[in-house]
Design a protein around this motif. Structure first.
Motif, PDB file in Angstrom:
ATOM      1  N   ILE A 186       0.841  -1.196   0.000  1.00 17.77           N
ATOM      2  CA  ILE A 186       0.000   0.000   0.000  1.00 17.77           C
ATOM      3  C   ILE A 186       0.876   1.246   0.000  1.00 17.77           C
ATOM      4  CG2 ILE A 186      -0.159   0.098   2.523  1.00 17.77           C
ATOM      5  CD1 ILE A 186      -3.076   1.029   2.118  1.00 17.77           C
ATOM      6  N   ILE A 187       0.373   2.260  -0.679  1.00 19.86           N
ATOM      7  CA  ILE A 187       1.026   3.577  -0.684  1.00 19.86           C
ATOM      8  C   ILE A 187      -0.032   4.596  -0.286  1.00 19.86           C
ATOM      9  CG2 ILE A 187       2.185   5.342  -2.064  1.00 19.86           C
ATOM     10  CD1 ILE A 187       3.297   3.135  -3.815  1.00 19.86           C
ATOM     11  N   GLU A 188       0.234   5.320   0.802  1.00 24.55           N
ATOM     12  CA  GLU A 188      -0.699   6.349   1.281  1.00 24.55           C
ATOM     13  C   GLU A 188      -0.075   7.726   1.086  1.00 24.55           C
ATOM     14  OE1 GLU A 188      -1.644   5.624   5.339  1.00 24.55           O
ATOM     15  OE2 GLU A 188      -2.578   3.673   4.950  1.00 24.55           O
ATOM     16  N   TRP A 189      -0.946   8.670   0.825  1.00 27.94           N
ATOM     17  CA  TRP A 189      -0.487  10.040   0.620  1.00 27.94           C
ATOM     18  C   TRP A 189      -1.330  10.950   1.487  1.00 27.94           C
ATOM     19  CZ3 TRP A 189       0.840  12.197  -4.851  1.00 27.94           C
ATOM     20  CH2 TRP A 189       1.328  13.496  -4.737  1.00 27.94           C
ATOM     21  N   ARG A 224       4.059   1.010   2.529  1.00 25.16           N
ATOM     22  CA  ARG A 224       4.043  -0.182   3.391  1.00 25.16           C
ATOM     23  C   ARG A 224       4.157  -1.416   2.508  1.00 25.16           C
ATOM     24  NH1 ARG A 224      -0.126   2.901   5.955  1.00 25.16           N
ATOM     25  NH2 ARG A 224       0.535   3.634   7.993  1.00 25.16           N
ATOM     26  N   GLY A 225       4.879  -2.393   3.024  1.00 23.09           N
ATOM     27  CA  GLY A 225       5.044  -3.634   2.277  1.00 23.09           C
ATOM     28  C   GLY A 225       5.771  -4.668   3.092  1.00 23.09           C
ATOM     29  N   SER A 226       6.325  -5.664   2.402  1.00 28.07           N
ATOM     30  CA  SER A 226       7.029  -6.753   3.082  1.00 28.07           C
ATOM     31  C   SER A 226       8.197  -7.235   2.247  1.00 28.07           C
ATOM     32  CB  SER A 226       6.051  -7.908   3.348  1.00 28.07           C
ATOM     33  OG  SER A 226       5.539  -8.388   2.117  1.00 28.07           O
ATOM     34  N   VAL A 227       9.128  -7.904   2.941  1.00 26.85           N
ATOM     35  CA  VAL A 227      10.299  -8.481   2.288  1.00 26.85           C
ATOM     36  C   VAL A 227      10.364  -9.952   2.699  1.00 26.85           C
ATOM     37  CG1 VAL A 227      12.802  -8.396   2.045  1.00 26.85           C
ATOM     38  CG2 VAL A 227      11.520  -6.289   2.344  1.00 26.85           C
ATOM     39  N   ARG A 228      10.422 -10.852   1.727  1.00 21.56           N
ATOM     40  CA  ARG A 228      10.484 -12.285   2.024  1.00 21.56           C
ATOM     41  C   ARG A 228      11.947 -12.708   2.085  1.00 21.56           C
ATOM     42  NH1 ARG A 228       5.856 -15.257   1.728  1.00 21.56           N
ATOM     43  NH2 ARG A 228       4.040 -14.143   0.939  1.00 21.56           N
ATOM     44  N   ASP A 240       9.022   1.797  10.668  1.00 26.27           N
ATOM     45  CA  ASP A 240       8.415   0.652  11.355  1.00 26.27           C
ATOM     46  C   ASP A 240       8.877  -0.638  10.685  1.00 26.27           C
ATOM     47  OD1 ASP A 240       6.896  -0.880  13.034  1.00 26.27           O
ATOM     48  OD2 ASP A 240       5.036  -0.601  11.899  1.00 26.27           O
ATOM     49  N   VAL A 241       9.400  -1.541  11.495  1.00 20.14           N
ATOM     50  CA  VAL A 241       9.830  -2.856  11.010  1.00 20.14           C
ATOM     51  C   VAL A 241       9.226  -3.903  11.935  1.00 20.14           C
ATOM     52  CG1 VAL A 241      11.788  -4.365  10.545  1.00 20.14           C
ATOM     53  CG2 VAL A 241      11.985  -1.917  10.095  1.00 20.14           C
ATOM     54  N   VAL A 288       8.629   6.213   5.266  1.00 24.93           N
ATOM     55  CA  VAL A 288       7.925   7.504   5.255  1.00 24.93           C
ATOM     56  C   VAL A 288       8.753   8.518   4.454  1.00 24.93           C
ATOM     57  CG1 VAL A 288       7.021   9.392   6.640  1.00 24.93           C
ATOM     58  CG2 VAL A 288       6.832   7.035   7.464  1.00 24.93           C
ATOM     59  N   PHE A 289       8.088   9.147   3.509  1.00 27.62           N
ATOM     60  CA  PHE A 289       8.676  10.228   2.710  1.00 27.62           C
ATOM     61  C   PHE A 289       8.027  11.525   3.187  1.00 27.62           C
ATOM     62  CE2 PHE A 289       8.831   6.389   0.247  1.00 27.62           C
ATOM     63  CZ  PHE A 289       9.995   6.438  -0.498  1.00 27.62           C
TER      64      PHE A 289
END
Length: 200
Positions: free
Chosen positions: A128-131, A139-143, A177-178, A192-193
């Motif tokens: 997801i990308i929020e503005w 927000r996302g994930s890394v496998r 956040d991790v 966060v940008f």
């Protein structure tokens, strides 16, 4: 008859020669007085013609000036309307410029999404990308395993901070956040940008 002889001496003719030779007209075909009169008459006629031409030019110029002044007077109302419209357009143009500076976007969403999609690591999935007013949240994930995923995300954030297309648009880019999750195989993240201030 010769003019040098004495008129009082009788001649073989039957009458006395009473001519006054000094007052007799000249015998020339064209007399000197006539030539002088012709020359002065030509000069006088030329001066009269030149004076008449100057007078004509003067009258013509006066007529043209009067005509243009009349046109200016007739079109003065239209000129005032045009000047008023120009002032109105300048005021409206200033309003449009002010509105543009207030609502213009600092970054184009399509370009930003395209760039993030091309530069992200292969193991990274964006959910997801929020503005909002303060900036953009990705927000996302890394496998990957926890340690490798953390290094991968840290390197990617540093890459974004040095990026010529992204970095100038934001005040700060940070990993906020991790979460390792319950299984430990997937690392959830939040980048966060923070936008620069829009006040000008």
């Amino acid at each position: 008859m010769s003019r040098s002889r004495d008129p009082m001496i009788l001649s073989p003719h039957w009458h006395v020669d009473c001519r006054i030779e000094s007052e007799l007209p000249e015998d020339n075909v064209v007399g000197t007085r006539f030539l002088i009169n012709v020359v002065f008459t030509a000069f006088a006629a030329g001066a009269l013609l030149f004076t008449g031409w100057l007078g004509y030019l003067n009258l013509s110029l006066r007529h043209q000036i009067r005509d243009w002044e009349q046109r200016i007077v007739e079109n003065r109302a239209e000129m005032l309307d045009i000047q008023r419209m120009q002032r109105d357009y300048a005021v409206e143009g200033g309003k449009i410029d002010q509105a543009y500076t207030l609502v213009r976007t600092q970054l184009y969403v399509s370009g930003f999404l395209n760039h993030i999609g091309r530069t992200r690591p292969e193991q990274m999935v964006i959910d997801i990308i929020e503005w909002n007013e303060s900036g953009v949240i990705v927000r996302g994930s890394v496998r990957e395993k926890s340690e490798r995923a953390t290094r991968l995300l840290g390197g990617y954030v540093e890459q974004l901070r040095r990026d010529d297309k992204v970095a100038p648009l934001f005040r700060d880019i940070g990993l906020t956040d991790v979460d390792r999750g319950s299984t430990g195989e997937t690392l959830h993240f939040e980048i966060v940008f923070r936008l620069k201030s829009t006040k000008t």
